[in-house]
Design a protein around this motif. Structure first.
Motif, PDB file in Angstrom:
ATOM      1  N   TYR A 171       0.933  -0.974   0.135  1.00  0.00           N
ATOM      2  CA  TYR A 171      -0.360   0.070   0.160  1.00  0.00           C
ATOM      3  C   TYR A 171       0.376   1.198   0.000  1.00  0.00           C
ATOM      4  O   TYR A 171       0.649   1.821  -0.600  1.00  0.00           O
ATOM      5  N   MET A 172       2.115   1.360   0.642  1.00  0.00           N
ATOM      6  CA  MET A 172       3.129   2.367   0.776  1.00  0.00           C
ATOM      7  C   MET A 172       3.587   3.143  -0.442  1.00  0.00           C
ATOM      8  O   MET A 172       3.559   3.958  -1.013  1.00  0.00           O
ATOM      9  N   VAL A 173       4.055   1.870  -1.080  1.00  0.00           N
ATOM     10  CA  VAL A 173       4.226   1.953  -2.468  1.00  0.00           C
ATOM     11  C   VAL A 173       3.224   2.285  -3.349  1.00  0.00           C
ATOM     12  O   VAL A 173       3.691   3.303  -4.432  1.00  0.00           O
ATOM     13  N   ARG A 174       1.818   2.303  -3.713  1.00  0.00           N
ATOM     14  CA  ARG A 174       0.950   2.593  -4.124  1.00  0.00           C
ATOM     15  C   ARG A 174       0.569   3.583  -4.420  1.00  0.00           C
ATOM     16  O   ARG A 174      -0.127   4.670  -5.023  1.00  0.00           O
ATOM     17  N   VAL A 175       0.705   4.237  -2.844  1.00  0.00           N
ATOM     18  CA  VAL A 175      -0.339   5.440  -2.391  1.00  0.00           C
ATOM     19  C   VAL A 175       0.444   5.696  -2.056  1.00  0.00           C
ATOM     20  O   VAL A 175       1.177   6.128  -0.365  1.00  0.00           O
ATOM     21  N   PRO A 176       0.694   7.447  -2.148  1.00  0.00           N
ATOM     22  CA  PRO A 176       1.608   8.663  -1.689  1.00  0.00           C
ATOM     23  C   PRO A 176       0.679   8.852  -0.064  1.00  0.00           C
ATOM     24  O   PRO A 176      -0.142   8.826   0.157  1.00  0.00           O
ATOM     25  N   GLY A 177       1.901   9.397   0.601  1.00  0.00           N
ATOM     26  CA  GLY A 177       1.751   9.873   1.889  1.00  0.00           C
ATOM     27  C   GLY A 177       1.195  10.644   2.352  1.00  0.00           C
ATOM     28  O   GLY A 177      -0.757  10.987   2.962  1.00  0.00           O
ATOM     29  N   PHE A 178       1.697  12.589   1.973  1.00  0.00           N
ATOM     30  CA  PHE A 178       0.300  13.953   2.394  1.00  0.00           C
ATOM     31  C   PHE A 178      -0.120  14.172   0.891  1.00  0.00           C
ATOM     32  O   PHE A 178      -1.461  14.703   0.904  1.00  0.00           O
ATOM     33  N   LEU A 179       0.163  13.653  -0.319  1.00  0.00           N
ATOM     34  CA  LEU A 179       0.058  14.237  -1.085  1.00  0.00           C
ATOM     35  C   LEU A 179      -0.447  13.325  -2.476  1.00  0.00           C
ATOM     36  O   LEU A 179      -0.068  12.663  -2.733  1.00  0.00           O
ATOM     37  N   PRO A 180      -1.977  13.508  -2.986  1.00  0.00           N
ATOM     38  CA  PRO A 180      -2.727  12.701  -3.809  1.00  0.00           C
ATOM     39  C   PRO A 180      -1.333  12.566  -5.336  1.00  0.00           C
ATOM     40  O   PRO A 180      -0.310  13.997  -5.113  1.00  0.00           O
ATOM     41  N   ILE A 181      -1.381  11.550  -5.741  1.00  0.00           N
ATOM     42  CA  ILE A 181      -0.452  11.865  -7.012  1.00  0.00           C
ATOM     43  C   ILE A 181      -0.150  12.931  -7.858  1.00  0.00           C
ATOM     44  O   ILE A 181       0.952  13.000  -8.314  1.00  0.00           O
ATOM     45  N   PHE A 182      -0.858  13.810  -8.676  1.00  0.00           N
ATOM     46  CA  PHE A 182      -0.836  14.915  -9.159  1.00  0.00           C
ATOM     47  C   PHE A 182      -0.698  15.655  -8.884  1.00  0.00           C
ATOM     48  O   PHE A 182      -0.039  16.422  -9.249  1.00  0.00           O
ATOM     49  N   ALA A 183      -0.982  16.173  -7.444  1.00  0.00           N
ATOM     50  CA  ALA A 183      -0.471  17.448  -6.344  1.00  0.00           C
ATOM     51  C   ALA A 183       1.419  16.887  -6.446  1.00  0.00           C
ATOM     52  O   ALA A 183       2.153  17.856  -6.071  1.00  0.00           O
ATOM     53  N   ASN A 184       1.823  15.536  -6.186  1.00  0.00           N
ATOM     54  CA  ASN A 184       3.243  15.297  -5.809  1.00  0.00           C
ATOM     55  C   ASN A 184       3.938  16.307  -7.390  1.00  0.00           C
ATOM     56  O   ASN A 184       5.014  16.284  -7.236  1.00  0.00           O
ATOM     57  N   ASN A 185       3.176  15.684  -8.518  1.00  0.00           N
ATOM     58  CA  ASN A 185       3.631  15.783 -10.039  1.00  0.00           C
ATOM     59  C   ASN A 185       3.749  17.154  -9.615  1.00  0.00           C
ATOM     60  O   ASN A 185       4.989  17.448 -10.151  1.00  0.00           O
ATOM     61  N   VAL A 186       3.013  18.244  -9.589  1.00  0.00           N
ATOM     62  CA  VAL A 186       2.765  19.303  -9.381  1.00  0.00           C
ATOM     63  C   VAL A 186       4.221  20.298  -9.085  1.00  0.00           C
ATOM     64  O   VAL A 186       4.295  20.911  -8.812  1.00  0.00           O
ATOM     65  N   LEU A 187       4.041  19.792  -7.988  1.00  0.00           N
ATOM     66  CA  LEU A 187       4.804  20.814  -6.524  1.00  0.00           C
ATOM     67  C   LEU A 187       5.974  19.517  -6.626  1.00  0.00           C
ATOM     68  O   LEU A 187       6.667  19.774  -5.654  1.00  0.00           O
ATOM     69  N   SER A 188       6.277  18.821  -7.226  1.00  0.00           N
ATOM     70  CA  SER A 188       8.194  17.919  -7.309  1.00  0.00           C
ATOM     71  C   SER A 188       8.777  19.068  -7.026  1.00  0.00           C
ATOM     72  O   SER A 188       9.965  18.679  -6.552  1.00  0.00           O
ATOM     73  N   ARG A 189       8.902  20.280  -7.741  1.00  0.00           N
ATOM     74  CA  ARG A 189       9.937  20.885  -8.185  1.00  0.00           C
ATOM     75  C   ARG A 189      10.146  21.740  -6.974  1.00  0.00           C
ATOM     76  O   ARG A 189      10.795  22.926  -6.683  1.00  0.00           O
ATOM     77  N   TRP A 190       8.721  21.868  -6.134  1.00  0.00           N
ATOM     78  CA  TRP A 190       8.715  23.453  -5.021  1.00  0.00           C
ATOM     79  C   TRP A 190       8.730  22.582  -4.096  1.00  0.00           C
ATOM     80  O   TRP A 190       7.908  23.141  -2.581  1.00  0.00           O
ATOM     81  N   VAL A 191       9.329  21.168  -3.507  1.00  0.00           N
ATOM     82  CA  VAL A 191       8.759  20.854  -2.025  1.00  0.00           C
ATOM     83  C   VAL A 191      10.057  21.793  -0.625  1.00  0.00           C
ATOM     84  O   VAL A 191      10.334  21.238  -0.166  1.00  0.00           O
TER      85      VAL A 191
END
Length: 238
Positions: A171-191
């Motif tokens: 489950y940890m591999v499939r699902v991100p911790g705090f942000l949905p996958i689409f949000a992680n993709n958008v914010l990955s440059r702004w961590v």
């Protein structure tokens, strides 16, 4: 002025120690582990933590600066937005939120199909919103500590969940911790925004306490470094 830190930090300690249901159950059985977790979390941790927050909010202190109606409005919007996943996550988990057990089944539906910690994610948003609404030094410090605590608590619970639920590793591999996958993709440059914001806010608190600007920055850097490392772990593991 900062007596609120006593119940706040003790509440953190009790709530954090409640994230060891598997260890308690190995020593005292399934029912004993559930009872120990419930007492530490519901009877000690959450009440003390809540009392500390109330004291911090009510602490007599000068407002650092007034953000005006627009700033406060945006803050309350964040509070409302964060409250939604907090309530929905509690309703989805039901009694398992406050009385976890070795017999619990993995929750991977609803909000939990998109993020592993919707309750903590919502709590982070709430405190980011409340900080500008009540911009005093005590409440700002309480908010920063709460944000750090939620991040740590999520990790502690995952260590426990990995022991209680064999399927949780997949489950940890499939699902991100705090942000949905689409949000992680958008914010990955702004961590870097989260630790940078924490550094700025902590510097401001020390400066209000009477430190020089440079001393405030150095002290804030020493304080925020652990949270930067935690945030790095969050982003890397997500």
């Amino acid at each position: 002025m900062y007596y609120f830190l006593i119940p706040l930090l003790i509440g953190f300690a009790f709530a954090g120690s409640s994230a060891f249901t598997a260890a308690f159950s190995r020593s005292w059985g399934v029912n004993g582990g559930r009872l120990a977790t419930s007492l530490l979390r519901n009877m000690l941790g959450i009440p003390l933590y809540g009392y500390g927050l109330v004291l911090a909010w009510c602490e007599t202190s000068t407002v650092i600066f007034n953000l005006g109606a627009i700033g406060q409005g945006l803050g309350w919007l964040l509070v409302i937005a964060g409250t939604v996943p907090v309530i929905a996550g509690h309703l989805q988990l039901g009694w398992r939120t406050h009385m976890p057990s070795m017999n619990d089944a993995l929750m991977s539906e609803g909000l939990y199909a998109h993020v592993r910690h919707p309750i903590y994610a919502g709590g982070l948003i709430v405190f980011f919103g409340l900080a500008p609404v009540h911009f005093t030094a005590p409440w700002l410090l309480a908010s920063i500590l709460s944000i750090i605590f939620f991040t740590v608590m999520a990790r502690l619970e995952e260590v426990d969940l990995l022991q209680r639920m064999p399927k949780y590793s997949d489950y940890m591999v499939r699902v991100p911790g705090f942000l949905p996958i689409f949000a992680n993709n958008v914010l990955s440059r702004w961590v870097w925004i989260c630790p940078a914001l924490g550094l700025i806010l902590a510097t401001l608190v020390f400066y209000i306490w009477g430190f020089s600007l440079w001393s405030s920055f150095v002290a804030a850097l020493m304080l925020v470094c652990p949270s930067i490392l935690l945030w790095a772990l969050v982003t890397l593991r997500n």
